[in-house]
Design a protein around this motif. Structure first.
Motif, PDB file in Angstrom:
ATOM      1  N   GLN A  23       0.826  -1.211   0.000  1.00  7.82           N
ATOM      2  CA  GLN A  23       0.000   0.000   0.000  1.00  7.82           C
ATOM      3  C   GLN A  23       0.862   1.264   0.000  1.00  7.82           C
ATOM      4  OE1 GLN A  23      -2.322  -0.952   3.495  1.00  7.82           O
ATOM      5  NE2 GLN A  23      -4.135  -1.438   2.251  1.00  7.82           N
ATOM      6  N   ARG A  67      -6.980  -3.266  -2.891  1.00  8.28           N
ATOM      7  CA  ARG A  67      -8.119  -3.031  -1.994  1.00  8.28           C
ATOM      8  C   ARG A  67      -8.815  -4.350  -1.657  1.00  8.28           C
ATOM      9  NH1 ARG A  67     -12.256   1.762  -2.865  1.00  8.28           N
ATOM     10  NH2 ARG A  67     -10.208   2.699  -2.909  1.00  8.28           N
ATOM     11  N   GLU A  71      -9.227  -6.553   2.002  1.00  6.22           N
ATOM     12  CA  GLU A  71     -10.464  -7.177   2.493  1.00  6.22           C
ATOM     13  C   GLU A  71     -10.248  -8.663   2.763  1.00  6.22           C
ATOM     14  OE1 GLU A  71     -13.530  -6.216  -0.355  1.00  6.22           O
ATOM     15  OE2 GLU A  71     -13.224  -4.066  -0.066  1.00  6.22           O
TER      16      GLU A  71
END
Length: 149
Positions: A23, A67, A71
């Motif tokens: 990230q 993303r 999750e």
């Protein structure tokens, strides 16, 4: 049981560290993201097998966004945490029958499956670190002993 729970706490810690590194990287390295998503998709497939539903159509290699990886990290952690909290030592010897993506049937103990999941991810996190270093990015310390420290 304590060793297996420690292995899965380490697995989540290591996944979180890899996720944070990806990230924070400038740009996206598809090869690294694909390896990371493979770890997470495989964790999901093995969890599904442990719970009983047919997993033979679930993909373990797919392009997944960062993303979606985030999750999956959280969902896999929650799934395994709940699964392990309800697991007794005798349950580790229970045999799980499942089919792989080619439709072949296999039978393995819960203990062997859980051990495989923990080791499989560590293998691929090592590959991710090799790719990071090749791209002049500091590898992520994901060693078990670092986790325990």
């Amino acid at each position: 049981m304590e060793t297996i729970r420690n292995m899965f706490e380490h697995l989540n810690w290591a996944n979180q560290r890899i996720l944070e590194t990806l990230q924070n990287m400038e740009g996206e390295n598809k090869q690294v993201t694909n390896l990371f998503s493979h770890i997470l998709l495989a964790e999901h497939v093995w969890f599904t097998r442990l719970k009983g539903p047919d997993s033979s159509k679930l993909s373990i290699w797919a392009e997944v966004s960062l993303r979606a990886c985030a999750e999956l990290v959280n969902q896999n952690n929650q799934n395994f945490k709940e699964f392990l909290s309800g697991l007794s030592k005798p349950s580790l010897e229970q045999i799980v029958s499942y089919r792989n993506s080619k439709g072949q049937e296999f039978n393995n103990s819960v203990r062997d499956i859980l051990t495989h999941v923990a080791l499989h991810g560590q293998y691929h996190r090592g590959q991710i670190n090799l790719l990071l270093r090749a791209n002049e990015i500091e590898p992520v310390s994901v060693d078990f002993i670092s986790f325990r420290r």
